[in-house]
Design an enzyme around this catalytic site. Structure first.
Site, mmCIF file in Angstrom:
data_model
loop_
_atom_site.group_PDB
_atom_site.id
_atom_site.type_symbol
_atom_site.label_atom_id
_atom_site.label_comp_id
_atom_site.label_asym_id
_atom_site.label_seq_id
_atom_site.Cartn_x
_atom_site.Cartn_y
_atom_site.Cartn_z
ATOM 1 N N GLN A 25 -16.641 23.338 -19.724
ATOM 2 C CA GLN A 25 -16.220 22.226 -19.099
ATOM 3 C C GLN A 25 -14.649 22.324 -18.588
ATOM 4 O O GLN A 25 -14.304 21.641 -17.810
ATOM 5 C CB GLN A 25 -16.614 21.059 -19.700
ATOM 6 C CG GLN A 25 -18.118 20.815 -19.997
ATOM 7 C CD GLN A 25 -18.344 19.559 -20.321
ATOM 8 O OE1 GLN A 25 -18.522 19.577 -21.841
ATOM 9 N NE2 GLN A 25 -18.404 18.434 -19.868
ATOM 10 N N ARG A 82 -11.920 19.229 -31.561
ATOM 11 C CA ARG A 82 -13.104 19.745 -31.619
ATOM 12 C C ARG A 82 -13.390 20.613 -30.197
ATOM 13 O O ARG A 82 -12.981 20.141 -29.264
ATOM 14 C CB ARG A 82 -14.210 18.531 -31.838
ATOM 15 C CG ARG A 82 -15.666 19.339 -31.667
ATOM 16 C CD ARG A 82 -16.762 18.482 -31.991
ATOM 17 N NE ARG A 82 -17.972 19.134 -31.861
ATOM 18 C CZ ARG A 82 -18.905 18.639 -30.765
ATOM 19 N NH1 ARG A 82 -18.536 17.820 -29.888
ATOM 20 N NH2 ARG A 82 -19.983 19.311 -30.739
ATOM 21 N N HIS A 126 -21.995 25.511 -27.257
ATOM 22 C CA HIS A 126 -21.942 24.236 -26.596
ATOM 23 C C HIS A 126 -22.709 24.464 -25.018
ATOM 24 O O HIS A 126 -22.103 24.320 -24.130
ATOM 25 C CB HIS A 126 -20.665 23.763 -26.254
ATOM 26 C CG HIS A 126 -20.559 22.250 -25.833
ATOM 27 N ND1 HIS A 126 -19.993 21.318 -26.630
ATOM 28 C CD2 HIS A 126 -21.298 21.554 -25.026
ATOM 29 C CE1 HIS A 126 -20.096 20.040 -26.185
ATOM 30 N NE2 HIS A 126 -20.916 20.269 -24.855
ATOM 31 N N ASN A 170 -24.240 22.627 -30.353
ATOM 32 C CA ASN A 170 -24.061 21.071 -29.842
ATOM 33 C C ASN A 170 -25.366 20.867 -29.193
ATOM 34 O O ASN A 170 -25.659 21.257 -28.253
ATOM 35 C CB ASN A 170 -22.963 21.035 -28.948
ATOM 36 C CG ASN A 170 -22.484 19.838 -28.340
ATOM 37 O OD1 ASN A 170 -22.104 18.883 -29.084
ATOM 38 N ND2 ASN A 170 -22.980 19.460 -27.083
ATOM 39 N N GLU A 171 -25.910 19.484 -29.660
ATOM 40 C CA GLU A 171 -27.066 18.985 -28.898
ATOM 41 C C GLU A 171 -28.101 19.812 -28.425
ATOM 42 O O GLU A 171 -28.330 20.219 -27.248
ATOM 43 C CB GLU A 171 -26.465 18.111 -27.515
ATOM 44 C CG GLU A 171 -25.190 17.133 -28.058
ATOM 45 C CD GLU A 171 -24.988 16.455 -26.844
ATOM 46 O OE1 GLU A 171 -24.328 15.314 -27.018
ATOM 47 O OE2 GLU A 171 -25.407 16.882 -25.567
ATOM 48 N N ASN A 297 -23.191 12.823 -31.860
ATOM 49 C CA ASN A 297 -22.927 12.572 -30.383
ATOM 50 C C ASN A 297 -23.569 11.096 -29.894
ATOM 51 O O ASN A 297 -24.754 11.124 -30.016
ATOM 52 C CB ASN A 297 -23.021 13.509 -29.414
ATOM 53 C CG ASN A 297 -22.059 14.776 -29.953
ATOM 54 O OD1 ASN A 297 -21.169 14.703 -30.688
ATOM 55 N ND2 ASN A 297 -22.282 15.812 -29.104
ATOM 56 N N TYR A 299 -23.772 7.889 -27.118
ATOM 57 C CA TYR A 299 -23.186 7.208 -25.912
ATOM 58 C C TYR A 299 -23.763 5.899 -25.655
ATOM 59 O O TYR A 299 -23.160 5.017 -25.174
ATOM 60 C CB TYR A 299 -23.320 8.238 -24.784
ATOM 61 C CG TYR A 299 -22.445 9.336 -24.954
ATOM 62 C CD1 TYR A 299 -21.033 9.398 -24.432
ATOM 63 C CD2 TYR A 299 -22.747 10.616 -25.460
ATOM 64 C CE1 TYR A 299 -20.245 10.470 -24.362
ATOM 65 C CE2 TYR A 299 -21.978 11.708 -25.603
ATOM 66 C CZ TYR A 299 -20.618 11.445 -25.035
ATOM 67 O OH TYR A 299 -19.892 12.635 -25.322
ATOM 68 N N GLU A 351 -18.703 13.093 -30.822
ATOM 69 C CA GLU A 351 -18.389 12.425 -29.392
ATOM 70 C C GLU A 351 -18.848 11.138 -29.297
ATOM 71 O O GLU A 351 -19.745 10.537 -29.549
ATOM 72 C CB GLU A 351 -19.507 13.442 -28.520
ATOM 73 C CG GLU A 351 -19.090 14.818 -28.219
ATOM 74 C CD GLU A 351 -19.796 15.680 -27.162
ATOM 75 O OE1 GLU A 351 -20.393 14.804 -26.369
ATOM 76 O OE2 GLU A 351 -20.022 16.724 -27.175
ATOM 77 N N TRP A 397 -14.596 11.561 -26.914
ATOM 78 C CA TRP A 397 -15.074 12.444 -25.644
ATOM 79 C C TRP A 397 -14.526 11.527 -24.445
ATOM 80 O O TRP A 397 -15.010 10.768 -24.227
ATOM 81 C CB TRP A 397 -16.403 12.748 -25.717
ATOM 82 C CG TRP A 397 -16.874 13.603 -24.542
ATOM 83 C CD1 TRP A 397 -17.069 13.337 -23.199
ATOM 84 C CD2 TRP A 397 -16.783 15.227 -24.639
ATOM 85 N NE1 TRP A 397 -17.228 14.401 -22.443
ATOM 86 C CE2 TRP A 397 -17.197 15.549 -23.330
ATOM 87 C CE3 TRP A 397 -16.442 15.939 -25.767
ATOM 88 C CZ2 TRP A 397 -17.254 17.101 -22.974
ATOM 89 C CZ3 TRP A 397 -16.754 17.339 -25.360
ATOM 90 C CH2 TRP A 397 -16.957 17.656 -24.155
ATOM 91 N N GLU A 404 -18.546 17.758 -15.378
ATOM 92 C CA GLU A 404 -19.310 17.103 -16.017
ATOM 93 C C GLU A 404 -20.861 17.756 -15.635
ATOM 94 O O GLU A 404 -21.636 17.058 -15.244
ATOM 95 C CB GLU A 404 -19.179 15.570 -15.822
ATOM 96 C CG GLU A 404 -20.189 14.600 -16.718
ATOM 97 C CD GLU A 404 -20.330 14.955 -18.153
ATOM 98 O OE1 GLU A 404 -21.279 15.015 -18.680
ATOM 99 O OE2 GLU A 404 -19.150 15.150 -18.720
ATOM 100 N N TRP A 405 -20.995 19.071 -16.059
ATOM 101 C CA TRP A 405 -22.215 19.617 -15.905
ATOM 102 C C TRP A 405 -22.933 19.367 -14.561
ATOM 103 O O TRP A 405 -22.424 19.669 -13.550
ATOM 104 C CB TRP A 405 -23.255 19.195 -17.076
ATOM 105 C CG TRP A 405 -22.582 19.463 -18.435
ATOM 106 C CD1 TRP A 405 -22.049 18.391 -19.306
ATOM 107 C CD2 TRP A 405 -22.295 20.638 -18.899
ATOM 108 N NE1 TRP A 405 -21.557 18.862 -20.318
ATOM 109 C CE2 TRP A 405 -21.624 20.508 -20.171
ATOM 110 C CE3 TRP A 405 -22.382 22.134 -18.609
ATOM 111 C CZ2 TRP A 405 -21.259 21.492 -21.007
ATOM 112 C CZ3 TRP A 405 -21.808 23.038 -19.159
ATOM 113 C CH2 TRP A 405 -21.202 22.760 -20.634
#
Length: 458
Positions: A25, A82, A126, A170-171, A297, A299, A351, A397, A404-405
């Protein structure tokens, strides 16, 4: 926005405050210094995959501007940063030869953090798997598990003596579900059986990597990072309660149960049916390795309604620019639930942050909504601690606005604004708030210690 005074006392002097990013990213330098392509490089090149048709070729140009970015981190006053290593930057094909230039970059990054008094928290994966491995089946191929273990050992031998922690993945839910079931993320596969097998191989590679790292004398703390949300039924009807149970199984218990109970949940296996993963003898015991920490993480929450998706707008709550409902109390509920259901190690929020429509005006970026979001979620962590959850850290984060992907550069999560045309960094007012909050925290922690010293000296 300020944290309620009664919450401050729940964060002990050793609580770790940090900020986070990921390699693809922000790094850029996509074809520089021997780096190989990742699955995200290939995905970005496919028409229609990325909302603004952009890619990570330049991103935030972090490979060239890392010193400036580390200065921003140090000035923020955080304890930890991180970051993730780009596997194809250090090993272009995901096996075989290593890339000295890529390894040297991360050496400089880690040493630069340490020289600035910031602890490095390293993530191995990631999402940016070397594309060469994807051409051999990627995470659906069990051989990738062993290539990952080799990669983990190599990074430990290069950096493990200087990093505070190593996160394997990650995730994994995102890699498995969004990358291999819905196909909206790289590598863009749409096959539920493949996604289930990928999830198993990710967990297996985590467990085998932890075994190998410990046998290799790894000094860093070891763990994994999951994206989790509490799942609430839209109503108390049996159908909605059952829908919430199913969604909780797919998102939370599918990963937590094998990690902590050495089994997959029976109800989710039944739901998957013939699409359930192929598990070999010994796999589940290998997955359930002791962890030094678990990263979460968070949100937003999830709300389940039988037969149809729940419309977040119906809650009447504010939403971020991603369309995600702002629900801080869900973080408290989640942390308390994990602590109740599993024998978890110390938890980190690795995050947490919000995308908002920020604009630079006269050299300033005023983002009160993000400041409010961060403050309310820190408060939610404090409440979880009050309820007895062992929390060791919180990380915002993200440091920088970034790629952003699938959304490209349209969504901004950073506490530092990035002008992508000039690469100018502008700390936002949320950055100033977090910096000042951390400064007050240090003063609050140091004051009692100073008073004790004065008493002893007297």
């Amino acid at each position: 926005m300020t944290i309620p005074p009664d919450r401050h006392r729940f964060f002990g002097p050793d609580f770790v405050w940090g900020v986070a990013t990921s390699a693809f990213q922000i790094e850029g330098a996509a074809q520089a210094d021997g780096k190989g392509p990742s699955i995200w490089d290939r995905f970005c090149a496919e028409p229609g995959r990325i909302a603004d048709a952009s890619n990570g070729d330049v991103a935030c140009d972090h490979v060239q501007r890392w010193r400036e970015d580390l200065d921003l981190i140090a000035a923020l006053g955080v304890d930890a940063y991180r970051f993730s290593v780009s596997w194809p930057r250090v090993q272009p094909s995901g096996q075989g030869a290593w890339n000295a230039a890529g390894l040297d970059f991360y050496e400089r990054l880690v040493d630069g953090l340490l020289s600035r008094g910031v602890k490095p928290y390293l993530t191995l994966n990631h999402w940016d798997l070397p594309d060469a491995l994807q051409q051999q089946g990627g995470w659906a191929n069990r051989e990738t598990v062993h290539r990952f273990v080799e990669y983990a050992l190599a990074m430990n031998r290069r950096l493990g003596d200087r990093v505070a922690s190593i996160t394997t993945h990650n995730e994994p839910w995102v890699i498995a579900h969004l990358g291999h079931e819905t196909g909206v993320f790289a590598p863009g596969i749409r096959d539920r059986a493949v996604a289930a097998q990928v999830s198993h191989h990710l967990l297996l590679s985590h467990g085998l990597a932890l075994q190998a790292l410990r046998a290799d004398g790894c000094a860093a703390r070891l763990g994994i990072v999951l994206n989790l949300s509490p799942v609430y039924p839209a109503t108390d009807t049996d159908a909605d309660v059952a829908a919430a149970r199913r969604e909780d199984g797919l998102l939370r218990r599918w990963y937590m149960d094998p990690l902590f109970h050495a089994r997959y949940p029976d109800d989710v296996l039944a739901h998957l049916g013939a699409d359930a993963p192929k598990v070999q003898p010994g796999d589940l015991n290998a997955i359930a390795q002791r962890m030094d920490f678990l990263g979460i993480n968070y949100y937003s929450r999830l709300v389940a309604r039988a037969g149809e998706p729940w419309d977040v707008a119906s809650s009447g709550r504010e939403r971020t620019d991603m369309g995600w409902e702002i629900y801080p109390e869900g973080l408290t509920d989640l942390l308390v639930q994990l602590d109740h259901d599993y024998a978890v190690p110390p938890l980190y929020v690795t995050e947490n942050g919000g995308a908002f429509r920020d604009e630079a005006v006269d050299g300033r970026v005023h983002d009160p909504a993000r400041t409010d979001y961060i403050a309310r979620h820190i408060d939610a962590v404090g409440e979880a601690i009050r309820q007895g959850v062992r929390m060791e850290g919180y990380m915002v984060w993200s440091l920088l606005d970034n790629f952003e992907w699938a959304s490209g550069y349209a969504k901004r999560f950073g506490i530092v604004h990035v002008d992508y045309a000039t690469q100018l960094r502008t700390p936002k007012t949320s950055y100033a708030w977090y910096r000042d909050f951390l400064a007050r925290r240090r003063q609050a922690v140091q004051a009692p210690a100073a008073a004790r010293r004065e008493t002893v000296e007297a």
